[in-house]
Write a protein that holds these residues in place. Structure first.
Motif, PDB file in Angstrom:
ATOM      1  N   THR A  30      28.192  21.545  40.275  1.00 23.76           N
ATOM      2  CA  THR A  30      27.557  21.536  38.956  1.00 23.76           C
ATOM      3  C   THR A  30      28.587  21.865  37.886  1.00 23.76           C
ATOM      4  O   THR A  30      29.560  22.590  38.146  1.00 23.76           O
ATOM      5  N   VAL A  31      28.361  21.332  36.696  1.00 29.68           N
ATOM      6  CA  VAL A  31      29.207  21.663  35.556  1.00 29.68           C
ATOM      7  C   VAL A  31      28.851  23.074  35.095  1.00 29.68           C
ATOM      8  O   VAL A  31      27.670  23.381  34.880  1.00 29.68           O
ATOM      9  N   ARG A  32      29.848  23.925  34.937  1.00 30.97           N
ATOM     10  CA  ARG A  32      29.598  25.313  34.623  1.00 30.97           C
ATOM     11  C   ARG A  32      29.390  25.530  33.129  1.00 30.97           C
ATOM     12  O   ARG A  32      30.061  24.912  32.287  1.00 30.97           O
ATOM     13  N   ASP A  33      28.482  26.427  32.818  1.00 35.97           N
ATOM     14  CA  ASP A  33      28.393  26.984  31.473  1.00 35.97           C
ATOM     15  C   ASP A  33      29.553  27.968  31.331  1.00 35.97           C
ATOM     16  O   ASP A  33      29.638  28.950  32.082  1.00 35.97           O
ATOM     17  N   MET A  34      30.448  27.716  30.390  1.00 28.75           N
ATOM     18  CA  MET A  34      31.688  28.482  30.360  1.00 28.75           C
ATOM     19  C   MET A  34      31.489  29.937  29.934  1.00 28.75           C
ATOM     20  O   MET A  34      32.311  30.800  30.283  1.00 28.75           O
ATOM     21  N   ALA A  35      30.409  30.236  29.219  1.00 23.69           N
ATOM     22  CA  ALA A  35      30.121  31.637  28.908  1.00 23.69           C
ATOM     23  C   ALA A  35      29.753  32.390  30.184  1.00 23.69           C
ATOM     24  O   ALA A  35      30.219  33.512  30.432  1.00 23.69           O
ATOM     25  N   ASN A  36      28.919  31.763  31.013  1.00 23.51           N
ATOM     26  CA  ASN A  36      28.570  32.359  32.296  1.00 23.51           C
ATOM     27  C   ASN A  36      29.781  32.416  33.218  1.00 23.51           C
ATOM     28  O   ASN A  36      29.987  33.405  33.947  1.00 23.51           O
ATOM     29  N   PHE A  37      30.595  31.380  33.194  1.00 19.80           N
ATOM     30  CA  PHE A  37      31.795  31.359  34.018  1.00 19.80           C
ATOM     31  C   PHE A  37      32.714  32.518  33.651  1.00 19.80           C
ATOM     32  O   PHE A  37      33.250  33.209  34.522  1.00 19.80           O
ATOM     33  N   ASP A  38      32.871  32.753  32.363  1.00 19.76           N
ATOM     34  CA  ASP A  38      33.712  33.865  31.923  1.00 19.76           C
ATOM     35  C   ASP A  38      33.107  35.200  32.338  1.00 19.76           C
ATOM     36  O   ASP A  38      33.831  36.107  32.780  1.00 19.76           O
ATOM     37  N   GLN A  39      31.809  35.338  32.234  1.00 25.78           N
ATOM     38  CA  GLN A  39      31.167  36.584  32.635  1.00 25.78           C
ATOM     39  C   GLN A  39      31.447  36.893  34.111  1.00 25.78           C
ATOM     40  O   GLN A  39      31.730  38.041  34.473  1.00 25.78           O
ATOM     41  N   ASN A  40      31.373  35.869  34.944  1.00 26.24           N
ATOM     42  CA  ASN A  40      31.571  36.072  36.380  1.00 26.24           C
ATOM     43  C   ASN A  40      33.036  36.193  36.778  1.00 26.24           C
ATOM     44  O   ASN A  40      33.331  36.743  37.843  1.00 26.24           O
ATOM     45  N   ASN A  41      33.929  35.676  35.952  1.00 23.23           N
ATOM     46  CA  ASN A  41      35.328  35.559  36.368  1.00 23.23           C
ATOM     47  C   ASN A  41      36.329  36.209  35.428  1.00 23.23           C
ATOM     48  O   ASN A  41      37.534  36.014  35.590  1.00 23.23           O
ATOM     49  N   HIS A  42      35.838  36.998  34.488  1.00 24.29           N
ATOM     50  CA  HIS A  42      36.739  37.560  33.479  1.00 24.29           C
ATOM     51  C   HIS A  42      37.830  38.426  34.109  1.00 24.29           C
ATOM     52  O   HIS A  42      38.941  38.523  33.575  1.00 24.29           O
ATOM     53  N   TRP A  43      37.508  39.049  35.233  1.00 18.94           N
ATOM     54  CA  TRP A  43      38.499  39.911  35.884  1.00 18.94           C
ATOM     55  C   TRP A  43      39.765  39.147  36.258  1.00 18.94           C
ATOM     56  O   TRP A  43      40.860  39.735  36.307  1.00 18.94           O
ATOM     57  N   LEU A  44      39.630  37.842  36.510  1.00 17.52           N
ATOM     58  CA  LEU A  44      40.801  37.063  36.882  1.00 17.52           C
ATOM     59  C   LEU A  44      41.785  36.916  35.726  1.00 17.52           C
ATOM     60  O   LEU A  44      43.003  36.877  35.950  1.00 17.52           O
ATOM     61  N   ALA A 302      37.602  35.240  48.598  1.00 18.90           N
ATOM     62  CA  ALA A 302      37.789  34.194  47.605  1.00 18.90           C
ATOM     63  C   ALA A 302      36.982  34.620  46.392  1.00 18.90           C
ATOM     64  O   ALA A 302      35.994  35.350  46.503  1.00 18.90           O
ATOM     65  N   ALA A 303      37.374  34.169  45.224  1.00 18.95           N
ATOM     66  CA  ALA A 303      36.714  34.547  43.985  1.00 18.95           C
ATOM     67  C   ALA A 303      35.338  33.927  43.861  1.00 18.95           C
ATOM     68  O   ALA A 303      35.068  32.842  44.360  1.00 18.95           O
ATOM     69  N   GLU A 304      34.476  34.594  43.184  1.00 14.76           N
ATOM     70  CA  GLU A 304      33.087  34.305  42.843  1.00 14.76           C
ATOM     71  C   GLU A 304      32.203  34.291  44.086  1.00 14.76           C
ATOM     72  O   GLU A 304      31.853  35.349  44.602  1.00 14.76           O
ATOM     73  N   ARG A 305      31.809  33.136  44.651  1.00 14.82           N
ATOM     74  CA  ARG A 305      30.833  33.128  45.752  1.00 14.82           C
ATOM     75  C   ARG A 305      31.344  32.241  46.890  1.00 14.82           C
ATOM     76  O   ARG A 305      31.030  31.053  46.959  1.00 14.82           O
ATOM     77  N   PRO A 306      32.114  32.808  47.823  1.00 15.80           N
ATOM     78  CA  PRO A 306      32.655  31.984  48.904  1.00 15.80           C
ATOM     79  C   PRO A 306      31.641  31.578  49.962  1.00 15.80           C
ATOM     80  O   PRO A 306      31.915  30.665  50.750  1.00 15.80           O
ATOM     81  N   SER A 307      30.486  32.238  50.017  1.00 14.72           N
ATOM     82  CA  SER A 307      29.463  31.867  50.986  1.00 14.72           C
ATOM     83  C   SER A 307      28.100  32.204  50.413  1.00 14.72           C
ATOM     84  O   SER A 307      27.989  32.908  49.392  1.00 14.72           O
ATOM     85  N   THR A 308      27.075  31.709  51.054  1.00 15.73           N
ATOM     86  CA  THR A 308      25.710  31.976  50.579  1.00 15.73           C
ATOM     87  C   THR A 308      25.247  33.368  50.955  1.00 15.73           C
ATOM     88  O   THR A 308      24.216  33.821  50.481  1.00 15.73           O
ATOM     89  N   THR A 312      29.742  39.016  46.370  1.00 12.60           N
ATOM     90  CA  THR A 312      30.571  38.125  45.575  1.00 12.60           C
ATOM     91  C   THR A 312      31.566  38.961  44.782  1.00 12.60           C
ATOM     92  O   THR A 312      31.598  40.186  44.894  1.00 12.60           O
ATOM     93  N   THR A 313      32.379  38.294  43.971  1.00 11.51           N
ATOM     94  CA  THR A 313      33.242  39.037  43.045  1.00 11.51           C
ATOM     95  C   THR A 313      32.665  39.038  41.640  1.00 11.51           C
ATOM     96  O   THR A 313      33.370  39.336  40.671  1.00 11.51           O
ATOM     97  N   ASP A 314      31.366  38.684  41.510  1.00  9.64           N
ATOM     98  CA  ASP A 314      30.703  38.775  40.219  1.00  9.64           C
ATOM     99  C   ASP A 314      30.541  40.243  39.833  1.00  9.64           C
ATOM    100  O   ASP A 314      30.390  41.114  40.706  1.00  9.64           O
ATOM    101  N   PRO A 315      30.518  40.565  38.535  1.00 13.50           N
ATOM    102  CA  PRO A 315      30.201  41.932  38.128  1.00 13.50           C
ATOM    103  C   PRO A 315      28.865  42.368  38.726  1.00 13.50           C
ATOM    104  O   PRO A 315      27.936  41.542  38.823  1.00 13.50           O
ATOM    105  N   PRO A 316      28.724  43.624  39.183  1.00 19.52           N
ATOM    106  CA  PRO A 316      29.701  44.714  39.025  1.00 19.52           C
ATOM    107  C   PRO A 316      30.750  44.782  40.119  1.00 19.52           C
ATOM    108  O   PRO A 316      31.442  45.800  40.244  1.00 19.52           O
TER     109      PRO A 316
END
Length: 342
Positions: A30-44, A302-308, A312-316
């Motif tokens: 899916t095409v990501r919403d970049m605000a949500n993408f930043d929220q989940n991945n800002h640590w990178l 792996a970053a964000e969600r490597p499996s179901t 994950t590495t999403d906040p917190p």
């Protein structure tokens, strides 16, 4: 400062990266919403002081057969996952983080076999065109453990290199071409043997480097070091033998997500394996190949969600305190410099 960060006479990590699976277990469909993408991945891109936690992100995975066929469907456009787009690439490159796309993964092993049997030259051309389009490098993740099609993979690499020749300076992002091998020498044996012999020699490099992937579960520090030492020493008793691999020609892999709990590798550098193995990885000596000490660095799965399942590495659960703190402790260069060649 942890002692591992000050390993005497060693080589500090030059590659310090994360495989990235997006929010849908590595399909990027899916095409990501970049605000949500930043929220989940800002640590990178921000370890807490404005500096990135890594100098490389590898978007995982592109299906090789889908790429070969140029498939367009609900999750792909022209053979490429719709989530692996310029906006995501620019999110990282605008902060000095190198980006690569990984072709394959364990789920697409059979598709690698089919694509290499059908037209490996065209597959290499399409991978090269994708690299040009997005301004990225390419990682080969071909996890065929029994009879890998090394002839086809050689054709793929030849075709890619015709478009993007090897660049020791590292200045050309599209010229970065790497390969995943097993954690040690006892799995993916035929691929490991062929790659170490033909593609990863300091005197005649074809691929930039290899990644020693994570084993089936997070290892102990001693097990990780033992696995990595196998690559350095090779397996002379195998038939054909696996020759030694220069320490400067591979990275070591560790988990940061996917388990049932948050790992110290993600959030607690002092207790992490990157800290515990840091002295070893910076001082691992050549054992028949290469001239400089130390692995090239670390890769994190792996970053964000490597499996179901699993965390994950999403906040917190973001990884500033583990991966990010390690970037500070190891003085990881940003952007990635020209890599050691031997």
């Amino acid at each position: 400062m942890p002692s591992a960060a000050n390993a005497a006479a060693g080589s500090l990590p030059q590659v310090y990266g994360a495989w990235h699976c997006g929010d849908d277990a590595c399909t990027w469909a899916t095409v990501r919403d970049m605000a949500n993408f930043d929220q989940n991945n800002h640590w990178l891109i921000d370890r807490g002081d404005g500096r990135p936690s890594v100098n490389l992100v590898v978007l995982s995975f592109v299906n090789p057969l889908t790429l070969l066929n140029g498939t367009t469907n609900s999750g792909n456009t022209g053979g490429v996952p719709v989530g692996m787009n310029q906006a995501v690439v620019n999110y990282f490159t605008s902060h000095g983080i190198r980006v690569m796309l990984s072709i394959g993964g364990i789920s697409y092993t059979n598709d690698w076999d089919t694509a290499l049997a059908q037209n490996p030259t065209l597959l290499g051309q399409r991978a090269a065109a994708l690299a040009t389009q997005l301004g990225v490098g390419i990682e080969i993740d071909y996890e065929q453990s029994t009879t890998p099609n090394t002839t086809g993979l050689q054709s793929f690499i030849n075709s890619y290199r015709a478009a993007h020749p090897y660049d020791a300076s590292g200045a050309d992002s599209t010229a970065r071409l790497t390969l995943d091998v097993a954690a040690g020498d006892r799995w993916l044996i035929a691929l490991d043997q062929y790659a170490t012999t033909n593609w990863l020699t300091p005197a005649n490099p074809v691929l930039d480097y290899a990644n020693a992937m994570v084993p089936s579960k997070q290892p102990s520090a001693s097990s990780a070091e033992s696995n990595w030492q196998e690559h350095i020493s090779g397996k002379p008793t195998y038939s054909p033998p696996i020759p030694p691999l220069a320490p400067a020609k591979f990275t070591g892999g560790l988990y940061i997500a996917g388990s049932s709990q948050v790992l110290p590798e993600c959030d607690n550098f002092a207790s992490s394996l990157q800290n515990a193995t840091g002295t070893w990885t910076q001082n691992a000596a050549p054992a028949g190949a290469g001239t400089t000490t130390g692995l090239l660095g670390y890769m994190f799965w792996a970053a964000e969600r490597p499996s179901t399942r699993g965390v994950t590495t999403d906040p917190p659960n973001s990884c500033e305190g583990g991966v990010g703190a390690g970037a500070t402790a190891f003085n990881v260069p940003l952007p990635m410099p020209a890599l050691r060649q031997s």
